[in-house]
Design an enzyme around this catalytic site. Sequence first.
Site, PDB file in Angstrom:
ATOM      1  N   SER A 127      28.156 -48.722   8.479  1.00 25.06           N
ATOM      2  CA  SER A 127      28.088 -48.151   9.921  1.00 25.06           C
ATOM      3  C   SER A 127      27.056 -49.153  10.605  1.00 25.06           C
ATOM      4  O   SER A 127      27.089 -49.646  11.971  1.00 25.06           O
ATOM      5  CB  SER A 127      27.703 -46.915  10.244  1.00 25.06           C
ATOM      6  OG  SER A 127      28.593 -46.070   9.639  1.00 25.06           O
TER       7      SER A 127
ATOM      8  N   HIS B 253      34.677 -52.641   9.771  1.00 22.42           N
ATOM      9  CA  HIS B 253      34.131 -51.524  10.224  1.00 22.42           C
ATOM     10  C   HIS B 253      35.226 -50.703  10.860  1.00 22.42           C
ATOM     11  O   HIS B 253      35.607 -50.732  11.875  1.00 22.42           O
ATOM     12  CB  HIS B 253      33.124 -51.736  11.049  1.00 22.42           C
ATOM     13  CG  HIS B 253      32.190 -50.429  11.461  1.00 22.42           C
ATOM     14  ND1 HIS B 253      31.906 -50.178  12.887  1.00 22.42           N
ATOM     15  CD2 HIS B 253      31.890 -49.316  10.831  1.00 22.42           C
ATOM     16  CE1 HIS B 253      31.154 -49.012  12.922  1.00 22.42           C
ATOM     17  NE2 HIS B 253      31.495 -48.185  11.733  1.00 22.42           N
TER      18      HIS B 253
ATOM     19  N   ASN C 261      36.054 -43.179  12.348  1.00 18.68           N
ATOM     20  CA  ASN C 261      36.505 -42.275  11.723  1.00 18.68           C
ATOM     21  C   ASN C 261      37.306 -41.221  12.864  1.00 18.68           C
ATOM     22  O   ASN C 261      36.552 -41.101  13.789  1.00 18.68           O
ATOM     23  CB  ASN C 261      35.470 -41.480  11.310  1.00 18.68           C
ATOM     24  CG  ASN C 261      35.491 -39.999  10.391  1.00 18.68           C
ATOM     25  OD1 ASN C 261      36.725 -39.695  10.084  1.00 18.68           O
ATOM     26  ND2 ASN C 261      34.497 -39.313  10.310  1.00 18.68           N
TER      27      ASN C 261
ATOM     28  N   GLU D  51      36.032 -52.822  13.836  1.00 16.74           N
ATOM     29  CA  GLU D  51      35.182 -54.381  14.097  1.00 16.74           C
ATOM     30  C   GLU D  51      35.322 -55.042  12.694  1.00 16.74           C
ATOM     31  O   GLU D  51      34.998 -54.724  11.802  1.00 16.74           O
ATOM     32  CB  GLU D  51      33.929 -53.810  14.289  1.00 16.74           C
ATOM     33  CG  GLU D  51      33.676 -53.007  15.682  1.00 16.74           C
ATOM     34  CD  GLU D  51      32.242 -52.427  15.857  1.00 16.74           C
ATOM     35  OE1 GLU D  51      31.735 -52.859  16.804  1.00 16.74           O
ATOM     36  OE2 GLU D  51      31.481 -51.773  14.946  1.00 16.74           O
TER      37      GLU D  51
ATOM     38  N   ASN E 254      28.573 -48.837  17.863  1.00 20.02           N
ATOM     39  CA  ASN E 254      27.638 -48.028  17.533  1.00 20.02           C
ATOM     40  C   ASN E 254      26.103 -48.678  18.272  1.00 20.02           C
ATOM     41  O   ASN E 254      25.426 -47.587  18.375  1.00 20.02           O
ATOM     42  CB  ASN E 254      27.043 -47.999  15.831  1.00 20.02           C
ATOM     43  CG  ASN E 254      28.109 -47.166  15.183  1.00 20.02           C
ATOM     44  OD1 ASN E 254      28.914 -46.349  15.845  1.00 20.02           O
ATOM     45  ND2 ASN E 254      28.401 -47.152  13.864  1.00 20.02           N
TER      46      ASN E 254
HETATM   47  P1  NAI Z   1      31.212 -40.191   1.928  1.00 20.95           P
HETATM   48  O1  NAI Z   1      29.870 -39.720   1.548  1.00 20.95           O
HETATM   49  O2  NAI Z   1      32.142 -39.399   2.416  1.00 20.95           O
HETATM   50  O3  NAI Z   1      31.811 -41.014   0.831  1.00 20.95           O
HETATM   51  C1  NAI Z   1      31.036 -42.018  -0.103  1.00 20.95           C
HETATM   52  C2  NAI Z   1      31.638 -41.879  -1.390  1.00 20.95           C
HETATM   53  O4  NAI Z   1      31.179 -43.054  -2.120  1.00 20.95           O
HETATM   54  C3  NAI Z   1      31.575 -40.768  -2.082  1.00 20.95           C
HETATM   55  O5  NAI Z   1      32.677 -40.317  -2.678  1.00 20.95           O
HETATM   56  C4  NAI Z   1      30.676 -41.543  -3.333  1.00 20.95           C
HETATM   57  O6  NAI Z   1      31.033 -40.594  -4.598  1.00 20.95           O
HETATM   58  C5  NAI Z   1      31.079 -42.680  -3.357  1.00 20.95           C
HETATM   59  N1  NAI Z   1      30.257 -43.646  -4.129  1.00 20.95           N
HETATM   60  C6  NAI Z   1      28.917 -43.800  -3.878  1.00 20.95           C
HETATM   61  N2  NAI Z   1      28.521 -44.815  -4.560  1.00 20.95           N
HETATM   62  C7  NAI Z   1      29.394 -45.457  -5.355  1.00 20.95           C
HETATM   63  C8  NAI Z   1      29.609 -46.402  -6.112  1.00 20.95           C
HETATM   64  N3  NAI Z   1      28.331 -47.135  -6.627  1.00 20.95           N
HETATM   65  N4  NAI Z   1      30.723 -46.664  -6.507  1.00 20.95           N
HETATM   66  C9  NAI Z   1      31.812 -46.208  -6.168  1.00 20.95           C
HETATM   67  N5  NAI Z   1      31.878 -45.012  -5.251  1.00 20.95           N
HETATM   68  C10 NAI Z   1      30.687 -44.634  -4.812  1.00 20.95           C
HETATM   69  O7  NAI Z   1      30.877 -41.098   3.382  1.00 20.95           O
HETATM   70  P2  NAI Z   1      31.842 -41.923   4.313  1.00 20.95           P
HETATM   71  O8  NAI Z   1      31.611 -41.126   5.292  1.00 20.95           O
HETATM   72  O9  NAI Z   1      33.143 -41.858   3.592  1.00 20.95           O
HETATM   73  O10 NAI Z   1      31.052 -43.171   4.482  1.00 20.95           O
HETATM   74  C11 NAI Z   1      31.327 -44.101   3.779  1.00 20.95           C
HETATM   75  C12 NAI Z   1      30.517 -45.497   4.383  1.00 20.95           C
HETATM   76  O11 NAI Z   1      31.688 -45.786   5.684  1.00 20.95           O
HETATM   77  C13 NAI Z   1      29.380 -45.696   4.785  1.00 20.95           C
HETATM   78  O12 NAI Z   1      28.575 -46.632   4.723  1.00 20.95           O
HETATM   79  C14 NAI Z   1      29.182 -45.020   6.177  1.00 20.95           C
HETATM   80  O13 NAI Z   1      28.183 -45.523   7.007  1.00 20.95           O
HETATM   81  C15 NAI Z   1      30.452 -45.794   6.761  1.00 20.95           C
HETATM   82  N6  NAI Z   1      31.073 -45.240   7.951  1.00 20.95           N
HETATM   83  C16 NAI Z   1      31.343 -43.886   8.006  1.00 20.95           C
HETATM   84  C17 NAI Z   1      31.929 -43.309   9.301  1.00 20.95           C
HETATM   85  C18 NAI Z   1      31.965 -41.954   9.352  1.00 20.95           C
HETATM   86  O14 NAI Z   1      32.214 -41.477  10.572  1.00 20.95           O
HETATM   87  N7  NAI Z   1      32.040 -41.018   8.233  1.00 20.95           N
HETATM   88  C19 NAI Z   1      32.360 -44.255  10.022  1.00 20.95           C
HETATM   89  C20 NAI Z   1      32.218 -45.598   9.794  1.00 20.95           C
HETATM   90  C21 NAI Z   1      31.740 -45.904   8.724  1.00 20.95           C
END
Ligand code: NAI
Length: 738
Positions: free
Chosen positions: A432, A453, A456, A465, A503
């Site tokens: 993000s 990017h 959600n 992006e 953002n």
């Molecule tokens: P989340 O916490 O739902 O998912 C992250 C996942 O990555 C978890 O299932 C975790 O087990 C897994 N994980 C962690 N370390 C890992 C590794 N070394 N290898 C493989 N899997 C691993 O988080 P979310 O919301 O999906 O966010 C993910 C990324 O997307 C972050 O960088 C966040 O900033 C970005 N993002 C999030 C948005 C949102 O609204 N939630 C919007 C846009 C980007």
Amino acid sequence: MAVAGGEHLRVEQDHRGVAVATIDVAGMPVNVITEGLVRELGELVQQWERDAPRAIVFRSGKSSGFLAGADVRQIQRLRTVEEVQAVLRAGQELFQRLERLPCPVIAAIHGPCLGGGLEFALACHYRIARDDPSTRLGLPEVQLGLIPGWGGTQRLPRLVGWKRAVTMILEGASLPARKAWEAGLVDAIAEPAQWEAAVERFVTERLQGVALPRPRKSLTDRLLDGTWAGRWLIFSQARKRLGVRAEHYPALTAALRALEAGLRGRRVDGFAVERQEFARVVFTPAARRLLELFFAREKARKTATWVGSDVPIRTFQKVAVIGGGVMGSGIAQLLAVNGYTVVVKEVQAELAAAAQQRIAELLRTAVAKEVLRPADAQAAMQRLTVTTDWEPLQGADLAVEAVVEKEEVKRTVFQELARHLGPQAILASNTSALSISRLAEAVPEPGRVAGLHFFNPVHKMPLVEVIRTLHTQPETIAALVELVRKLGKVPVVVADSPGFLVNRILFPYLDEAVRLLLEGVPAEAIDRAAVRFGMPMGPLELLDQVGIDIAADVSKTFAALAVEPSPTPQHFAAMVADGALGKKTGRGFYQYEGDKRKGLTSWARPSVGTATTLVEEPSVGDTELSELQQRLIYPMLNEAARCLDSGVVPEAWMVDLAMVLGTGFAPFRGGPLHTADALGIPRLVRELDVLQRRCGPRYTPAPLLRTLAAEERDFYPADDRSAVAMPTPATGSASPHP
Ligand code: NAI
């Protein structure tokens, strides 16, 4: 046997004496109603009026669909009410003549049949539609700030009833084939495999006068549509539901007036009112802004807008998605549905199983909503593997990293990816706000690293992006832009700076909302002020949707850059510690029961501050903002100017498009820079100066705003709808990450 042929319409007579007219607008990838098509259609109708065939079948010669609507460029070129009236009258009269032809006139519809395209099909006597997900029928004119102008408001209610017609037109929503049949909009639907035979049979049956089976309407619908009291109720409820949107989008009430006219009197009056209402809205600022956004979107979807047209475009087959959380699952399902082979990597078996579940659920929902056929969902699932090993990732030509928002974790993932995928693969991060340049340092091929990017929820949000660092190769950008396009999204290429574009502009607004809350302004007043400005939801509700944990992570990135300390990260941290993560945990600023928002939590009622003077926000006018609205919105306008100035993107329209698509920023205002122009830049600078004195240096006007004010210039030159380009091209990092 061909009997007539124009540039855009080809007519053949079959053995039964049926004229098959194939619409194939020259030089266009999709059929749209151009002046040329109208002319040829007019000639044909004239010929048929003299000498009618046994039946007429309209088809499209393009695989991309039936008829996607009027040529929006021609609408944009209209300059006077008289011109508008003339174009509308010509179309209405042509369709009326088509409707009056003595033989059956049939539209055989595959793919999009929208706007003027549907108005054309409505003037045909019968409609048969191919039942596949690409087929959509609707009147989306309000999305462009317009109303249907070729009889749509008059003919649609006759087919689908008033209740549905009002909803379809006000929401600009389209129906898939089956729903269109259930609504009475089409007379028959057919499976793609039997399409040709079904059309043939349908025509024969019309020649034989075979009766058509009709779907049954519910008793409620019959009462609502069939009685005066019911219809009165439909219109009064529709007006009530519009709320503040009625003021922002004049087309909504205009459409209601046109529909109502059809209800009242002889049809001819309805058509005249429809023309009049169209002419009333087409020159409003809302319509101008929405039309511009339409073109901006088209422009953004062209790869050549972002990279030179000589850059080779690489395509992907197999994509690795690292992290199967909210975002990873969403990205994986989008890729799989679009035909890519996808391998999702998680850290533990339970997490992998949860990711698989999440993806399956997304596919199930898409099937339930009829945007995906069951067979296609199944095929997508077969293209997908979820694993905890690196081995299955081999051979992937793209990796999209979506693991937790922690730089150390992401860097490790990038190193692993470089090791397992080889030097050809492109590595993208969905972060993000973390620095893509820093992640690129972790691998030997930084030219193949970029940000990708997604927003959600991934399946809904139209923007992606694409972030380039100083080292990202143009080929990498070209490949990612092309991917985003193929996924049906809109790419905006931005330089690597904290929070990228969206953002970065959004965060100061969210931060200000929390500050206001802590000053004692009631949460509902804050959210209401934003909605009255035209945002789809208030900032506090948005924070609950995004997730307070995510917001807390992002706020750390911005805290390091802030010109003055903010209490927001601390408030977020306390909420996270309390488990108040927003909607996903059932409480954040608000309480939730399932999808329903209930009352406020104690996090929205901090016992500090007494800023009761900011509670009222009486104004909703285009350029009259209350003080509360200024406090919330001006930080976005200011930051948008800074982004343009520092070359995060090179042109104003890119900022505006990204903010509308990425955050829902009041579309009728056209985006933050258009809003700044509409307010008047000198006035914005003056008001920012006042806020700066009253609230702090974070309101200091951006240097670009001061310059434009001094030079009496706007972001967009008056009367020129193309966006202003800044002299500095957006290459590489616009400003350093913390
Ligand atoms: P989340 O916490 O739902 O998912 C992250 C996942 O990555 C978890 O299932 C975790 O087990 C897994 N994980 C962690 N370390 C890992 C590794 N070394 N290898 C493989 N899997 C691993 O988080 P979310 O919301 O999906 O966010 C993910 C990324 O997307 C972050 O960088 C966040 O900033 C970005 N993002 C999030 C948005 C949102 O609204 N939630 C919007 C846009 C980007």
